[in-house]
Write a protein that holds these residues in place. Sequence first.
Motif, PDB file in Angstrom:
ATOM      1  N   ASP A  77      56.299  35.127  53.606  1.00  0.00           N
ATOM      2  CA  ASP A  77      56.382  36.400  52.598  1.00  0.00           C
ATOM      3  C   ASP A  77      55.700  37.253  52.918  1.00  0.00           C
ATOM      4  OD1 ASP A  77      58.185  34.740  50.933  1.00  0.00           O
ATOM      5  OD2 ASP A  77      56.251  33.361  50.339  1.00  0.00           O
ATOM      6  N   HIS A  78      56.088  38.627  52.828  1.00  0.00           N
ATOM      7  CA  HIS A  78      55.355  39.791  53.184  1.00  0.00           C
ATOM      8  C   HIS A  78      55.555  40.832  52.255  1.00  0.00           C
ATOM      9  CE1 HIS A  78      55.691  44.019  55.116  1.00  0.00           C
ATOM     10  NE2 HIS A  78      54.462  43.586  55.324  1.00  0.00           N
ATOM     11  N   LEU A  79      54.344  41.311  51.703  1.00  0.00           N
ATOM     12  CA  LEU A  79      54.447  42.554  50.819  1.00  0.00           C
ATOM     13  C   LEU A  79      53.746  43.611  51.336  1.00  0.00           C
ATOM     14  CD1 LEU A  79      53.888  40.284  47.348  1.00  0.00           C
ATOM     15  CD2 LEU A  79      56.003  41.375  48.271  1.00  0.00           C
ATOM     16  N   LEU A  97      50.245  42.298  53.173  1.00  0.00           N
ATOM     17  CA  LEU A  97      49.800  40.961  52.615  1.00  0.00           C
ATOM     18  C   LEU A  97      50.916  40.085  52.970  1.00  0.00           C
ATOM     19  CD1 LEU A  97      48.193  39.086  50.962  1.00  0.00           C
ATOM     20  CD2 LEU A  97      49.581  39.518  49.082  1.00  0.00           C
ATOM     21  N   TYR A  98      50.561  39.145  54.106  1.00  0.00           N
ATOM     22  CA  TYR A  98      51.543  38.156  54.515  1.00  0.00           C
ATOM     23  C   TYR A  98      50.958  36.671  54.056  1.00  0.00           C
ATOM     24  CZ  TYR A  98      53.191  41.495  58.180  1.00  0.00           C
ATOM     25  OH  TYR A  98      53.411  42.364  58.852  1.00  0.00           O
ATOM     26  N   CYS A  99      51.982  36.019  53.682  1.00  0.00           N
ATOM     27  CA  CYS A  99      51.808  34.377  53.037  1.00  0.00           C
ATOM     28  C   CYS A  99      52.534  33.682  53.718  1.00  0.00           C
ATOM     29  CB  CYS A  99      51.680  34.467  51.631  1.00  0.00           C
ATOM     30  SG  CYS A  99      50.692  35.754  50.579  1.00  0.00           S
ATOM     31  N   HIS A 106      45.089  43.056  53.652  1.00  0.00           N
ATOM     32  CA  HIS A 106      44.866  43.137  52.272  1.00  0.00           C
ATOM     33  C   HIS A 106      43.592  42.804  52.127  1.00  0.00           C
ATOM     34  CE1 HIS A 106      44.924  41.547  48.063  1.00  0.00           C
ATOM     35  NE2 HIS A 106      45.713  42.542  47.755  1.00  0.00           N
ATOM     36  N   PHE A 107      42.651  43.119  51.167  1.00  0.00           N
ATOM     37  CA  PHE A 107      41.289  42.989  50.984  1.00  0.00           C
ATOM     38  C   PHE A 107      40.928  41.612  50.425  1.00  0.00           C
ATOM     39  CE2 PHE A 107      43.314  45.525  47.564  1.00  0.00           C
ATOM     40  CZ  PHE A 107      43.146  44.728  46.370  1.00  0.00           C
ATOM     41  N   ASP A 108      41.713  40.812  50.152  1.00  0.00           N
ATOM     42  CA  ASP A 108      41.815  39.511  49.571  1.00  0.00           C
ATOM     43  C   ASP A 108      42.887  38.551  49.673  1.00  0.00           C
ATOM     44  OD1 ASP A 108      40.434  37.209  48.521  1.00  0.00           O
ATOM     45  OD2 ASP A 108      39.930  37.947  46.681  1.00  0.00           O
ATOM     46  N   VAL A 109      43.406  38.375  51.067  1.00  0.00           N
ATOM     47  CA  VAL A 109      44.539  37.721  51.340  1.00  0.00           C
ATOM     48  C   VAL A 109      44.289  36.438  50.814  1.00  0.00           C
ATOM     49  CG1 VAL A 109      45.925  36.711  53.392  1.00  0.00           C
ATOM     50  CG2 VAL A 109      44.798  38.888  53.551  1.00  0.00           C
ATOM     51  N   ARG A 110      43.686  35.340  50.887  1.00  0.00           N
ATOM     52  CA  ARG A 110      43.718  34.260  50.450  1.00  0.00           C
ATOM     53  C   ARG A 110      44.104  34.055  49.065  1.00  0.00           C
ATOM     54  NH1 ARG A 110      40.619  30.775  47.952  1.00  0.00           N
ATOM     55  NH2 ARG A 110      38.839  32.099  48.094  1.00  0.00           N
ATOM     56  N   ARG A 111      43.189  34.563  48.098  1.00  0.00           N
ATOM     57  CA  ARG A 111      43.282  34.574  46.626  1.00  0.00           C
ATOM     58  C   ARG A 111      44.481  35.397  46.372  1.00  0.00           C
ATOM     59  NH1 ARG A 111      38.723  37.303  44.128  1.00  0.00           N
ATOM     60  NH2 ARG A 111      39.707  36.642  42.434  1.00  0.00           N
ATOM     61  N   ALA A 112      44.921  36.439  46.944  1.00  0.00           N
ATOM     62  CA  ALA A 112      46.215  37.069  46.538  1.00  0.00           C
ATOM     63  C   ALA A 112      47.348  36.229  46.593  1.00  0.00           C
ATOM     64  CB  ALA A 112      46.414  38.364  47.354  1.00  0.00           C
ATOM     65  N   CYS A 113      47.352  35.497  47.850  1.00  0.00           N
ATOM     66  CA  CYS A 113      48.553  34.424  48.175  1.00  0.00           C
ATOM     67  C   CYS A 113      48.694  33.402  47.182  1.00  0.00           C
ATOM     68  CB  CYS A 113      48.555  33.876  49.791  1.00  0.00           C
ATOM     69  SG  CYS A 113      48.876  35.196  50.766  1.00  0.00           S
ATOM     70  N   ASP A 114      47.335  32.738  47.078  1.00  0.00           N
ATOM     71  CA  ASP A 114      47.366  31.608  46.259  1.00  0.00           C
ATOM     72  C   ASP A 114      47.699  31.971  44.778  1.00  0.00           C
ATOM     73  OD1 ASP A 114      46.379  30.056  48.203  1.00  0.00           O
ATOM     74  OD2 ASP A 114      44.071  30.105  47.579  1.00  0.00           O
ATOM     75  N   ARG A 115      47.410  33.236  44.211  1.00  0.00           N
ATOM     76  CA  ARG A 115      47.611  33.605  42.871  1.00  0.00           C
ATOM     77  C   ARG A 115      49.208  33.835  42.508  1.00  0.00           C
ATOM     78  NH1 ARG A 115      47.996  33.176  38.115  1.00  0.00           N
ATOM     79  NH2 ARG A 115      48.470  34.807  36.767  1.00  0.00           N
ATOM     80  N   PHE A 175      48.092  40.103  38.178  1.00  0.00           N
ATOM     81  CA  PHE A 175      48.692  40.181  39.587  1.00  0.00           C
ATOM     82  C   PHE A 175      47.291  40.370  40.347  1.00  0.00           C
ATOM     83  CE2 PHE A 175      53.225  40.591  38.109  1.00  0.00           C
ATOM     84  CZ  PHE A 175      53.434  40.148  39.369  1.00  0.00           C
ATOM     85  N   GLU A 176      46.119  40.338  39.684  1.00  0.00           N
ATOM     86  CA  GLU A 176      44.889  40.384  40.357  1.00  0.00           C
ATOM     87  C   GLU A 176      44.618  39.130  40.982  1.00  0.00           C
ATOM     88  OE1 GLU A 176      41.971  41.920  37.491  1.00  0.00           O
ATOM     89  OE2 GLU A 176      42.980  43.447  37.214  1.00  0.00           O
ATOM     90  N   PRO A 177      44.254  38.959  42.036  1.00  0.00           N
ATOM     91  CA  PRO A 177      43.721  39.815  43.030  1.00  0.00           C
ATOM     92  C   PRO A 177      44.586  40.548  44.108  1.00  0.00           C
ATOM     93  CG  PRO A 177      43.250  37.930  44.034  1.00  0.00           C
ATOM     94  CD  PRO A 177      44.093  37.579  42.690  1.00  0.00           C
ATOM     95  N   MET A 178      45.895  40.258  43.996  1.00  0.00           N
ATOM     96  CA  MET A 178      46.681  41.202  44.606  1.00  0.00           C
ATOM     97  C   MET A 178      46.712  42.629  44.507  1.00  0.00           C
ATOM     98  SD  MET A 178      50.983  41.199  44.721  1.00  0.00           S
ATOM     99  CE  MET A 178      51.232  42.824  43.821  1.00  0.00           C
ATOM    100  N   LEU A 179      46.698  43.012  43.269  1.00  0.00           N
ATOM    101  CA  LEU A 179      46.091  44.345  42.825  1.00  0.00           C
ATOM    102  C   LEU A 179      44.860  44.443  42.480  1.00  0.00           C
ATOM    103  CD1 LEU A 179      49.373  45.277  40.350  1.00  0.00           C
ATOM    104  CD2 LEU A 179      48.976  45.692  42.854  1.00  0.00           C
ATOM    105  N   PRO A 180      44.132  45.260  42.696  1.00  0.00           N
ATOM    106  CA  PRO A 180      42.653  45.475  42.656  1.00  0.00           C
ATOM    107  C   PRO A 180      42.238  45.296  41.255  1.00  0.00           C
ATOM    108  CG  PRO A 180      43.382  47.694  43.435  1.00  0.00           C
ATOM    109  CD  PRO A 180      44.720  46.683  43.258  1.00  0.00           C
ATOM    110  N   SER A 181      41.178  44.902  40.902  1.00  0.00           N
ATOM    111  CA  SER A 181      40.464  45.335  39.462  1.00  0.00           C
ATOM    112  C   SER A 181      40.149  46.607  39.457  1.00  0.00           C
ATOM    113  CB  SER A 181      39.220  44.298  39.373  1.00  0.00           C
ATOM    114  OG  SER A 181      39.342  42.769  39.395  1.00  0.00           O
ATOM    115  N   THR A 182      40.510  47.292  38.449  1.00  0.00           N
ATOM    116  CA  THR A 182      40.082  48.779  38.444  1.00  0.00           C
ATOM    117  C   THR A 182      38.959  49.096  37.712  1.00  0.00           C
ATOM    118  OG1 THR A 182      41.421  49.135  36.265  1.00  0.00           O
ATOM    119  CG2 THR A 182      42.690  49.260  38.446  1.00  0.00           C
ATOM    120  N   VAL A 183      38.426  50.338  37.948  1.00  0.00           N
ATOM    121  CA  VAL A 183      37.310  50.964  37.329  1.00  0.00           C
ATOM    122  C   VAL A 183      38.010  52.044  36.329  1.00  0.00           C
ATOM    123  CG1 VAL A 183      35.291  52.427  37.290  1.00  0.00           C
ATOM    124  CG2 VAL A 183      35.877  50.579  39.114  1.00  0.00           C
ATOM    125  N   SER A 184      37.820  51.596  34.977  1.00  0.00           N
ATOM    126  CA  SER A 184      38.431  52.539  33.826  1.00  0.00           C
ATOM    127  C   SER A 184      37.425  53.526  33.376  1.00  0.00           C
ATOM    128  CB  SER A 184      39.017  51.649  32.983  1.00  0.00           C
ATOM    129  OG  SER A 184      39.899  50.847  33.394  1.00  0.00           O
TER     130      SER A 184
END
Length: 184
Positions: A77-79, A97-99, A106-115, A175-184
């Motif tokens: 899978d590729h995004l 991001l490849y899974c 990506h800044f956190d490949v393992r956690r993003a793919c797992d999520r 969709f976090e951590p595929m999408l980053p936590s944001t600073v609001s």
Amino acid sequence: MSRRRITSPFRSRSLPRFAAILAAATAAVCAVPALAVAPAASAAPIPLPYHHDVLPYLGHWAPDADADALGGRRGGDHLTITVTRSGSDRTDGRFELYCHPRGGNHFDVRRACDRLDRMTRWGKDAFAPVPQGAQCTMMYGGPARAHVTGRWAGRPVNADFRRTNGCEIERWSRFEPMLPSTVS
């Protein structure tokens, strides 16, 4: 000489029962072709059940035409995730991001793919937008935006994310951590 009376099943008392059985059999035979030409309930194809440990043996990672577009990587899978205005230079930008197998910048490949694996369900589009007419709180989560394209679980992905109301904020958070936590 005695005449023997010949009886037919059509003339006996079982005629109503025979007619009922004949009518049921006729209806069943006629229903099969009708089901074959009935319109599909949904225009979108339903993905096959996805389990990354089994699919490589079934040819999921077989060479395909997209391999050249993926820089020689085959299958999986590729995004491509493009994030803007997240509040951090580390998480703004374009990420691959490849899974299955994991990889990319990506800044956190393992956690993003797992999520994403946990979110994948038979017959459900994990990347579906918030339904029109949904009752959402009128809160603003910041200017962050993301655009995701590629393939996931055998289906094309083309999704936009923003944090403009409560429903969109909740969708982003799923969709976090595929999408980053944001600073609001």
